[in-house]
Write an enzyme that holds these catalytic residues in place. Structure first.
Site, PDB file in Angstrom:
ATOM      1  N   GLY A 246       2.661  -1.154   4.260  1.00 30.03           N
ATOM      2  CA  GLY A 246       2.730   0.261   3.906  1.00 30.03           C
ATOM      3  C   GLY A 246       4.163   0.686   3.655  1.00 30.03           C
ATOM      4  N   GLY A 247       4.780   1.295   4.660  1.00 32.57           N
ATOM      5  CA  GLY A 247       6.114   1.880   4.533  1.00 32.57           C
ATOM      6  C   GLY A 247       7.133   0.965   3.856  1.00 32.57           C
TER       7      GLY A 247
ATOM      8  N   SER B 142       3.081  -2.080  10.311  1.00 30.05           N
ATOM      9  CA  SER B 142       4.533  -2.156  10.551  1.00 30.05           C
ATOM     10  C   SER B 142       5.129  -3.523  10.232  1.00 30.05           C
ATOM     11  CB  SER B 142       4.854  -1.732  11.987  1.00 30.05           C
ATOM     12  OG  SER B 142       4.475  -0.382  12.199  1.00 30.05           O
TER      13      SER B 142
ATOM     14  N   GLU C 239      -5.778  -4.700  10.313  1.00 33.57           N
ATOM     15  CA  GLU C 239      -4.740  -3.699  10.541  1.00 33.57           C
ATOM     16  C   GLU C 239      -5.051  -2.906  11.813  1.00 33.57           C
ATOM     17  OE1 GLU C 239      -2.540  -2.593   6.654  1.00 33.57           O
ATOM     18  OE2 GLU C 239      -4.266  -1.281   6.864  1.00 33.57           O
TER      19      GLU C 239
ATOM     20  N   GLU D  89      -7.127   4.866   7.450  1.00 35.97           N
ATOM     21  CA  GLU D  89      -6.884   6.287   7.172  1.00 35.97           C
ATOM     22  C   GLU D  89      -8.085   6.906   6.464  1.00 35.97           C
ATOM     23  OE1 GLU D  89      -3.023   5.782   5.328  1.00 35.97           O
ATOM     24  OE2 GLU D  89      -2.242   5.207   7.294  1.00 35.97           O
TER      25      GLU D  89
ATOM     26  N   GLY E   8       2.254   2.348  10.667  1.00 31.55           N
ATOM     27  CA  GLY E   8       3.241   3.417  10.531  1.00 31.55           C
ATOM     28  C   GLY E   8       3.922   3.815  11.835  1.00 31.55           C
TER      29      GLY E   8
ATOM     30  N   ASN F  73       0.872  -1.168   0.000  1.00 34.26           N
ATOM     31  CA  ASN F  73       0.000   0.000   0.000  1.00 34.26           C
ATOM     32  C   ASN F  73       0.913   1.222   0.000  1.00 34.26           C
ATOM     33  OD1 ASN F  73      -1.776   2.081   0.501  1.00 34.26           O
ATOM     34  ND2 ASN F  73      -2.255   1.472   2.613  1.00 34.26           N
ATOM     35  N   TRP F  74       1.088   1.793  -1.169  1.00 34.24           N
ATOM     36  CA  TRP F  74       2.026   2.923  -1.298  1.00 34.24           C
ATOM     37  C   TRP F  74       1.522   4.179  -0.608  1.00 34.24           C
ATOM     38  CZ3 TRP F  74       4.129   3.201  -7.045  1.00 34.24           C
ATOM     39  CH2 TRP F  74       4.869   2.028  -7.313  1.00 34.24           C
ATOM     40  N   LYS F  75       0.226   4.242  -0.306  1.00 34.35           N
ATOM     41  CA  LYS F  75      -0.380   5.467   0.213  1.00 34.35           C
ATOM     42  C   LYS F  75      -0.065   6.621  -0.763  1.00 34.35           C
ATOM     43  CE  LYS F  75      -0.116   3.427   4.707  1.00 34.35           C
ATOM     44  NZ  LYS F  75      -0.254   3.579   6.130  1.00 34.35           N
TER      45      LYS F  75
ATOM     46  N   HIS G  92      -9.728   1.306   4.399  1.00 35.05           N
ATOM     47  CA  HIS G  92      -8.474   1.493   5.133  1.00 35.05           C
ATOM     48  C   HIS G  92      -8.728   2.459   6.297  1.00 35.05           C
ATOM     49  CE1 HIS G  92      -4.429   2.730   6.186  1.00 35.05           C
ATOM     50  NE2 HIS G  92      -4.013   1.618   5.617  1.00 35.05           N
TER      51      HIS G  92
HETATM   52  P1  PGA Z   1       2.599   0.329   7.595  1.00 36.89           P
HETATM   53  O1  PGA Z   1       1.161   0.594   6.935  1.00 36.89           O
HETATM   54  O2  PGA Z   1       3.108  -0.978   7.051  1.00 36.89           O
HETATM   55  O3  PGA Z   1       3.439   1.494   7.176  1.00 36.89           O
HETATM   56  O4  PGA Z   1       2.393   0.258   9.066  1.00 36.89           O
HETATM   57  C1  PGA Z   1       0.262  -0.455   6.704  1.00 36.89           C
HETATM   58  C2  PGA Z   1      -1.004   0.082   6.063  1.00 36.89           C
HETATM   59  O5  PGA Z   1      -1.465   1.162   6.437  1.00 36.89           O
HETATM   60  O6  PGA Z   1      -1.578  -0.569   5.177  1.00 36.89           O
END
Ligand code: PGA
Length: 250
Positions: free
Chosen positions: A233-234, A212, A167, A97, A173, A9-11, A95
């Site tokens: 994500g990251g 994470s 999640e 966010e 993050g 997930n590049w966001k 998600h």
């Molecule tokens: P993260 O994000 O791996 O940076 O914690 C995961 C996500 O939000 O899908």
């Protein structure tokens, strides 16, 4: 048996130049016959680039959100059919966010899931509790409400063509990963919710863990019986790290 899926997930990250290097490295790193699935969910403007660079490879691509509507006067929205046009296989829905910053509630998430499936996409529906909710001991109630809205609204059969991602919001993050045991416990709850309605789906529905995930903790997470991959994500922005996570799933 369920095959594992590692989805990035590049966001809101990337540029044409950066993506070219990242997607090229993934394509090269995976080869053609991948034992576990790999996908990247990229920002809308880069879907055409993902399609051009990943077509014919073992890496699937997708988007991070989709409109609940099929077409019409919805300025700024992107429909599921448009995503299919760009070759997407997956799309994230719900998600945390988007739930937190765009006020997406569980009924809306269910409608987005339905819109995605109607166009032939495989939605990855995200659920998870905040730190305050975990500390209040209501994790199971929160994820059950989030997944329940989909099951009650659309029927459990949708999970023949959908993926669940657990999640925990406090792990996204932050560098704080749920322990394999904490994640496994919630995955058990989620699988039970599906299986209660349709015992035949016990072995087929895929439940990813996200929050994470890194190369250094992926293996122990994937060793748990109900963790079928990861939403990353990251670490998905670093091809070495992301490929190492994918290898841990293979
Ligand atoms: P993260 O994000 O791996 O940076 O914690 C995961 C996500 O939000 O899908």
């Amino acid at each position: 048996m369920r095959s594992k899926l590692v989805a990035g997930n590049w966001k809101m990250h990337g540029s044409l130049t950066e993506n070219e290097a990242l997607l090229g490295a993934l394509r090269g790193g995976l080869g053609s016959a991948a034992p576990s699935e790999c996908a990247v969910c990229v920002p809308f403007p880069y879907l055409a680039q993902a399609q051009r660079l990943l077509q014919g490879s073992a890496v699937a691509w997708g988007a991070q959100d989709v409109s609940e509507h099929a077409k019409g006067a919805y300025t700024g929205e992107v429909s599921a059919a448009m995503l299919r046009d760009l070759g997407c296989r997956y799309v994230l829905v719900g998600h945390s966010e988007r739930r937190a910053m765009h006020a997406e509630d569980s009924p809306l998430v269910a409608r987005k899931l339905r819109a995605a499936q109607s166009a032939g996409l495989v939605p990855i529906v995200c659920v998870g509790e905040t730190l305050a909710e975990r500390e209040r001991g209501v994790t199971d109630a929160i994820v059950s409400e989030q997944l329940g809205a989909v099951i009650d609204g659309l029927g459990v059969g949708v999970f023949a063509q959908a993926v669940i991602a657990y999640e925990p919001v406090w792990a996204i993050g932050t560098g704080k990963t749920a322990t394999p045991e904490q994640a496994q416990a919630v995955h058990t709850t989620l699988r039970r919710l599906v299986v209660q309605r349709d015992p035949g789906m016990a072995d087929s529905v895929r439940i990813l863990y996200g929050g994470s995930v890194k190369a250094s903790n992926a293996k122990e997470l994937f060793a748990m019986p109900d963790i079928d991959g990861a939403l990353v994500g990251g670490a998905s922005l670093d091809p070495k790290e992301f490929l190492a996570i994918w290898r841990a799933a293979s």
